[in-house]
Write an enzyme that holds these catalytic residues in place. Sequence first.
Site, short mmCIF file in Angstrom:
data_model
loop_
_atom_site.label_atom_id
_atom_site.label_comp_id
_atom_site.label_asym_id
_atom_site.label_seq_id
_atom_site.Cartn_x
_atom_site.Cartn_y
_atom_site.Cartn_z
N THR A 17 39.11 39.06 40.32
CA THR A 17 38.03 38.71 41.05
C THR A 17 37.93 39.51 42.53
O THR A 17 36.56 39.85 42.84
CB THR A 17 38.46 37.28 41.65
OG1 THR A 17 39.05 36.55 40.62
CG2 THR A 17 37.45 36.58 42.65
N ARG A 51 40.20 46.59 28.89
CA ARG A 51 38.75 47.50 28.85
C ARG A 51 37.71 46.41 28.40
O ARG A 51 36.54 46.58 28.89
CB ARG A 51 39.03 48.73 28.34
CG ARG A 51 37.70 49.53 28.67
CD ARG A 51 37.88 51.01 28.00
NE ARG A 51 36.85 51.73 28.64
CZ ARG A 51 36.80 53.24 28.20
NH1 ARG A 51 37.76 53.67 27.85
NH2 ARG A 51 35.82 53.64 28.62
N VAL A 137 46.32 40.48 54.51
CA VAL A 137 46.88 39.31 55.21
C VAL A 137 45.66 38.23 55.67
O VAL A 137 44.54 38.74 56.35
CB VAL A 137 47.45 39.64 56.57
CG1 VAL A 137 47.88 38.24 57.33
CG2 VAL A 137 48.81 40.41 56.30
N GLY A 139 42.95 37.27 53.99
CA GLY A 139 41.68 37.39 53.39
C GLY A 139 40.54 38.14 54.46
O GLY A 139 40.82 39.18 54.87
N ILE A 141 39.80 37.27 57.31
CA ILE A 141 40.02 37.59 58.67
C ILE A 141 40.41 38.51 59.16
O ILE A 141 41.51 39.14 58.74
CB ILE A 141 41.09 36.31 59.23
CG1 ILE A 141 40.63 34.82 58.76
CG2 ILE A 141 41.25 36.30 60.91
CD1 ILE A 141 41.58 33.93 59.12
N GLU A 195 47.89 28.47 41.60
CA GLU A 195 48.38 29.15 40.52
C GLU A 195 49.12 28.28 39.52
O GLU A 195 49.76 27.30 39.91
CB GLU A 195 49.21 30.38 40.72
CG GLU A 195 48.46 31.21 42.06
CD GLU A 195 47.49 32.00 41.35
OE1 GLU A 195 47.63 32.35 40.08
OE2 GLU A 195 46.68 32.51 42.24
N LYS A 210 53.09 37.85 54.24
CA LYS A 210 51.95 38.04 55.64
C LYS A 210 52.49 38.03 57.06
O LYS A 210 52.06 38.78 57.65
CB LYS A 210 50.82 36.87 55.26
CG LYS A 210 50.16 36.95 54.03
CD LYS A 210 49.07 35.80 53.73
CE LYS A 210 48.46 36.00 52.40
NZ LYS A 210 47.94 34.42 51.95
N GLY A 307 39.53 34.63 48.25
CA GLY A 307 38.42 34.25 47.38
C GLY A 307 37.56 35.61 47.39
O GLY A 307 37.99 36.62 48.00
N1 HSE Z 1 47.46 32.31 47.42
C1 HSE Z 1 47.06 32.72 48.68
C2 HSE Z 1 46.33 31.44 49.26
C3 HSE Z 1 45.86 33.49 48.74
O1 HSE Z 1 46.59 30.42 48.75
O2 HSE Z 1 46.07 31.29 50.51
C4 HSE Z 1 46.15 35.01 48.59
O3 HSE Z 1 47.00 35.64 49.36
#
Ligand code: HSE
Length: 433
Positions: A17, A51, A137, A139, A141, A195, A210, A307
């Site tokens: 992604t 691939r 860390v 995403g 921000i 997940e 993080k 995301g």
């Molecule tokens: N799995 C993480 C979360 C996102 O739920 O925030 C990736 O670090």
Amino acid sequence: MSSNPSQLRLGIAGLGTVGIGVIKIVEDNADLLSARTGQKITIAAVSARDRGRDRGVDLGAYAWHDNAVDLAGDDNVDLVVELMGGSDGPAYALAKACLAAGKPFVTANKALIATHGKELAQLAEGKKAALRFEAAVAGGIPIIKALTEGLSANNISGLHGILNGTCNYILTRMEREGLPFDEVLADAQRIGYAEADPTFDIDGIDTAHKTAILAAIAFGMAPDIDNLPTEGIRNIVSVDIDYARELGYRIKLLGVARQQDDGVEVRVHPAMVPLSSPLANVMDATNAVTVSGDHVGPTGYEGAGAGQGPTASAVVGDIVDVARGVWYPPFGVPAAELGSPAHLGSEAHIGTYYIRLKVADVPGVMADITQTLAREKVSIDSMLQRGHADDGGVYIVLTTHETTEEAANAALNHFNALECVLESPAMLRIEAA
Ligand code: HSE
């Protein structure tokens, strides 16, 4: 660097992604990136496991490497972007190969940086190569940039972060809908929010990676994931969420790093934060960090922690810095000067606590409880008793004044031994985040 100084050619390892998000930004915002850097940023090569998979973007123009580590030696690649994940294996091998060759390396890989950050920083510094990891860390921000650049004038006294969107989403739904943890987790997995193996998220490991990185930058110490006290949210139950609210708090999974008199305390655990505090009002999958500095005072940062768009935005922000020629030691100070973290064991933590007991509704119970606390020199701040539980027990909920965690734990052990106590007591730290 590129043989042509007006272009920067990327090699991207990992086409999930975020990798596809990076390709989209580089293609969609090509003119903007060029105007902001004075360079044409292009993609020269990619690498991924499969691939043949249709990823919804045309990869035909890019060289393909079956082995990601080969990107380090590809002369047509000026900068490698690592989006494969994992603390070891190909990601670690690729990082070392790039930095040893003096090739800039941008990654979203928190496990890699939390585990090997000091060694990789030393390699990068030896070659004056860029090692950047903003996307690792929170995403989208720009918290690493805030710490290394905007707040660099300050001694940092402490930081608190909601750094895992999955946990914040689960806690939010548990509170809003009154649902138990297992039910919300199963639902989050069903809709693809959590997940299939949610261990890293719900057991606090993702937050610990993080937090270790932020603490390293804020306090000039090597990330030390192995010694970071870490608790997740598996044991949070609805009754504590409800009592927290009644007492004026909300339960959040926090990463905490704080300067204490005898060292920097770093820890990850669920905590009750006052409803009036900024972090209490960060809901759903949103991430947020508060940082206090000696001159700036309290500051706050909030946004999407995961995301495609937000994470790719952070990755491309790092690429832009490299294109602009921005360079400083990856953790803000030379890696050789990164101290050893003085993790205080959580027993040494001084704070206030919430304790919930289920007790038999018989005379003398309150006396037993208050005597136990007095013996451990734990002072009560507030106490309440609520109606009958299904099995005839009643809940007694109390908050303490400041005390050591050692004393609070000792009181819990004594409670466990009391005949009137019907089940293991629950305890949560209270944080003025
Ligand atoms: N799995 C993480 C979360 C996102 O739920 O925030 C990736 O670090």
